[in-house]
Design an enzyme around this catalytic site. Structure first.
Site, PDB file in Angstrom:
ATOM      1  N   GLN A 163       0.785  -1.241   0.000  1.00  0.00           N
ATOM      2  CA  GLN A 163       0.000   0.000   0.000  1.00  0.00           C
ATOM      3  C   GLN A 163       0.820   1.296   0.000  1.00  0.00           C
ATOM      4  O   GLN A 163       0.433   2.268  -0.646  1.00  0.00           O
ATOM      5  CB  GLN A 163      -0.922  -0.020   1.216  1.00  0.00           C
ATOM      6  CG  GLN A 163      -1.825   1.169   1.354  1.00  0.00           C
ATOM      7  CD  GLN A 163      -2.768   1.015   2.532  1.00  0.00           C
ATOM      8  OE1 GLN A 163      -3.747   0.291   2.462  1.00  0.00           O
ATOM      9  NE2 GLN A 163      -2.465   1.675   3.629  1.00  0.00           N
TER      10      GLN A 163
ATOM     11  N   GLU B 171      -3.775   9.216  -1.075  1.00  0.00           N
ATOM     12  CA  GLU B 171      -2.983  10.027  -0.144  1.00  0.00           C
ATOM     13  C   GLU B 171      -1.942  10.871  -0.871  1.00  0.00           C
ATOM     14  O   GLU B 171      -0.986  11.356  -0.256  1.00  0.00           O
ATOM     15  CB  GLU B 171      -2.308   9.114   0.886  1.00  0.00           C
ATOM     16  CG  GLU B 171      -3.320   8.324   1.681  1.00  0.00           C
ATOM     17  CD  GLU B 171      -2.729   7.623   2.883  1.00  0.00           C
ATOM     18  OE1 GLU B 171      -1.503   7.649   3.065  1.00  0.00           O
ATOM     19  OE2 GLU B 171      -3.506   7.046   3.654  1.00  0.00           O
TER      20      GLU B 171
ATOM     21  N   ASP C 156       4.251   0.334   4.130  1.00  0.00           N
ATOM     22  CA  ASP C 156       3.029  -0.169   4.754  1.00  0.00           C
ATOM     23  C   ASP C 156       2.521  -1.254   3.815  1.00  0.00           C
ATOM     24  O   ASP C 156       1.951  -0.956   2.764  1.00  0.00           O
ATOM     25  CB  ASP C 156       1.986   0.936   4.948  1.00  0.00           C
ATOM     26  CG  ASP C 156       0.716   0.397   5.625  1.00  0.00           C
ATOM     27  OD1 ASP C 156       0.681  -0.827   5.918  1.00  0.00           O
ATOM     28  OD2 ASP C 156      -0.221   1.173   5.853  1.00  0.00           O
TER      29      ASP C 156
ATOM     30  N   GLU D 123       5.194  -1.700   8.203  1.00  0.00           N
ATOM     31  CA  GLU D 123       3.884  -1.717   8.876  1.00  0.00           C
ATOM     32  C   GLU D 123       3.040  -2.861   8.314  1.00  0.00           C
ATOM     33  O   GLU D 123       3.052  -3.093   7.097  1.00  0.00           O
ATOM     34  CB  GLU D 123       3.207  -0.367   8.617  1.00  0.00           C
ATOM     35  CG  GLU D 123       1.814  -0.223   9.188  1.00  0.00           C
ATOM     36  CD  GLU D 123       1.234   1.164   8.863  1.00  0.00           C
ATOM     37  OE1 GLU D 123       2.014   2.135   8.702  1.00  0.00           O
ATOM     38  OE2 GLU D 123       0.000   1.259   8.753  1.00  0.00           O
TER      39      GLU D 123
ATOM     40  N   ASP E 176      -0.720  -1.931  12.672  1.00  0.00           N
ATOM     41  CA  ASP E 176      -1.834  -1.015  12.390  1.00  0.00           C
ATOM     42  C   ASP E 176      -3.132  -1.814  12.526  1.00  0.00           C
ATOM     43  O   ASP E 176      -3.777  -1.776  13.586  1.00  0.00           O
ATOM     44  CB  ASP E 176      -1.656  -0.418  10.991  1.00  0.00           C
ATOM     45  CG  ASP E 176      -2.858   0.379  10.516  1.00  0.00           C
ATOM     46  OD1 ASP E 176      -3.745   0.671  11.329  1.00  0.00           O
ATOM     47  OD2 ASP E 176      -2.934   0.724   9.305  1.00  0.00           O
TER      48      ASP E 176
ATOM     49  N   LYS F 143      -4.200   5.833  15.402  1.00  0.00           N
ATOM     50  CA  LYS F 143      -5.229   6.532  14.637  1.00  0.00           C
ATOM     51  C   LYS F 143      -6.412   6.760  15.566  1.00  0.00           C
ATOM     52  O   LYS F 143      -7.049   5.804  16.035  1.00  0.00           O
ATOM     53  CB  LYS F 143      -5.685   5.666  13.459  1.00  0.00           C
ATOM     54  CG  LYS F 143      -4.640   5.449  12.370  1.00  0.00           C
ATOM     55  CD  LYS F 143      -5.090   4.296  11.497  1.00  0.00           C
ATOM     56  CE  LYS F 143      -4.342   4.233  10.182  1.00  0.00           C
ATOM     57  NZ  LYS F 143      -4.649   2.953   9.479  1.00  0.00           N
TER      58      LYS F 143
ATOM     59  N   LYS G  38       2.639   9.958  10.298  1.00  0.00           N
ATOM     60  CA  LYS G  38       2.410   9.451   8.939  1.00  0.00           C
ATOM     61  C   LYS G  38       1.119  10.074   8.421  1.00  0.00           C
ATOM     62  O   LYS G  38       0.052   9.854   8.987  1.00  0.00           O
ATOM     63  CB  LYS G  38       2.288   7.932   8.973  1.00  0.00           C
ATOM     64  CG  LYS G  38       2.133   7.300   7.608  1.00  0.00           C
ATOM     65  CD  LYS G  38       2.032   5.789   7.704  1.00  0.00           C
ATOM     66  CE  LYS G  38       0.661   5.343   7.340  1.00  0.00           C
ATOM     67  NZ  LYS G  38       0.491   3.905   7.145  1.00  0.00           N
TER      68      LYS G  38
END
Ligand code: 2PG
Ligand code: MG
Length: 455
Positions: free
Chosen positions: A187, A230, A267, A311, A338, A363, A414
């Site tokens: 990702q 993103e 990630d 990650e 995560d 998060k 991040k």
């Protein structure tokens, strides 16, 4: 006392054009505090629940009017009259009111909106900036553990959690997976400017690397390349590994030294391509890898490339694999959970108890309140786990996490890439905070001091 007088909510849109919750909390005699809730795409199944209307007639069921109604009704009635400075009591009240262990009744989007807007409202009421107010709450959180006089002293990292710190940014360069139309499986391919002397210099380097990467992609024939959710480039590359090679080439083209000035982060978001107990990659003509196969692949990359952070290298349910991954790479690579931990202190504690991972992604909306998020950061730091404060792929102009990462001294952030305004809202707020806190250190490579590779 900053008495809460009014609680209001509305539906607004996020960076993917998807509805989300905005909340305003107002204390007596002060201006309203306002916050907007983000939303993920590659979500972990153990995250707190984001309430969507599920009404097919409107916006394909993605509306959040029920969550908005919960804020305006039940939640407003419960917290009006309370002290906005007392974040712990407010958040405790929200959890109690919801009554489930995953915020599924009122919605984590409702509770988080209220929780964050309350912090803004308290800052407004006291006439201080959010970062200062969050610093005070963080201090309270540190001291709220009655078993330890100075909860963070002498354990864990030492540099983290002790007052304001400008974070090392972990910046997306190439996007894959759910954030870029499944062009490649992994990702995020990120750059960590470990050798920069200040946050501003780190950002300068990142911008230069991003530009050089754009040029390299054109040279290699990936013309007209679009960006992912993103802001990272989203080319249809031949393999995941090509993305690593391209990012390294871009660091060099920027006149920087890979491994010294800038390192690589991944990630993998591997939960997304984990099915029937195997990791399913198109790489090398189609592979179905076992957990050990994935570990071998990642270890081989770590041997050959300057990778300092991975990650979700394995999936959210693959605890046994995660343990072996940690045994294999945990002393030289930051291994971030995560989907594995979902900012949940119970899951993080399981990781700590079993020696799984050495870092946690943080998060806010995975858990649904500010206080619970602070507790997760504290638990991580107390146990030598590195917290990485993170945005979601669906974001807005809300920049709370920039203030949060600085105030807690968590050490890393991040946010995605350095284009698209919902990303820049955070990077630019960090520039303001760097100026405002003239003298606060940029942690840079020091954040990885516990890892051998960087010693
Ligand atoms: C992640 C996040 C942010 P999402 O996986 O770390 O990059 O993605 O918000 O889609 O879960
Ligand atoms: Mg992730």
């Amino acid at each position: 006392m900053s008495r809460i007088e009014r609680v209001h909510a509305r539906e607004v849109l996020d960076s993917r054009g998807k509805p989300t919750v905005e909340v305003e909390v107002t204390c007596t005699g002060a201006r309203p505090g306002r916050a907007i809730v983000p939303s993920g795409a590659s979500t972990g199944k153990f995250e707190a629940v984001e309430l969507r209307d599920g009404d097919d007639a409107r916006l394909d069921g993605t509306g959040v009017l029920q969550a908005v109604a919960n804020v305006r009704g039940e939640i407003a009635s419960a917290i009006i009259g309370m002290d906005a400075n007392d974040q712990q009591s407010i958040d405790h009240r929200l959890c109690e009111l919801d009554g489930t262990d995953n915020k599924s009744r009122l919605g984590a989007n409702a509770t988080l909106g209220v929780s964050l807007a309350t912090a803004y409202a308290a800052a407004e009421s006291k006439g201080v900036q959010l970062v200062e107010h969050l610093g005070e709450i963080w201090q309270e959180c540190r001291e709220s553990n009655p078993n330890l006089a100075d909860p963070l002293a002498g354990r864990g990292h030492g540099a983290l959690g002790n007052g304001p710190l400008l974070p090392l940014p972990m910046v997306n360069m190439i996007s894959g997976g759910r954030h870029a139309g499944d062009n490649i499986e992994f990702q995020d391919f990120l750059v960590l400017p470990v050798g920069a002397k200040s946050y501003r210099q780190a950002l300068d380097w990142i911008v230069t690397i991003y530009r050089r990467l754009g040029e390299l992609l054109c040279e290699r024939g990936y013309e007209g390349v679009l960006v992912g959710d993103e802001g990272g480039f989203g080319p249809k590359l031949r393999s995941n590994e090509e993305a690593v090679e391209l990012v390294i080439a871009a660091i060099e083209a920027a006149g920087l030294e890979p491994g010294t000035d800038a390192m690589i982060g991944l990630d993998v978001a591997s939960t997304e391509f984990y099915a029937d107990g195997t990791y399913q990659l198109a790489e090398n003509g189609g592979q179905r890898l076992s957990s050990d196969g994935m570990i071998d692949l990642l270890a081989d990359w770590v041997d050959r490339y300057p990778i300092i952070s991975i990650e979700d290298g394995l999936a959210e349910d693959d605890w046994d694999g995660w343990k072996r991954l940690t045994e294999r790479l945990g002393d030289r690579v930051q291994l971030i959970g995560d989907d594995l931990f979902v900012t949940n202190s119970v899951r993080l504690q399981r990781g700590i108890d079993t020696g799984t991972a050495n870092s946690v992604l943080v998060k806010l909306n995975q858990i649904g309140t500010l206080w619970e998020t602070l507790e997760t950061i504290r638990l991580a730091i107390e146990n030598g786990y590195l917290p990485v404060v993170s945005a979601r792929s669906g974001e807005t102009e809300d920049a709370t996490i920039a203030d949060l990462v600085v105030a807690t001294g968590a050490g890393q952030i991040k946010v995605g890439s350095i284009v698209r305004s919902e990303r820049l809202a955070k990077y630019n707020q960090l520039l303001r905070l760097e100026e405002h806190l003239n003298g606060a250190n940029y942690i840079g490579r020091d954040v990885f001091r516990p890892l051998k590779a960087d010693g």
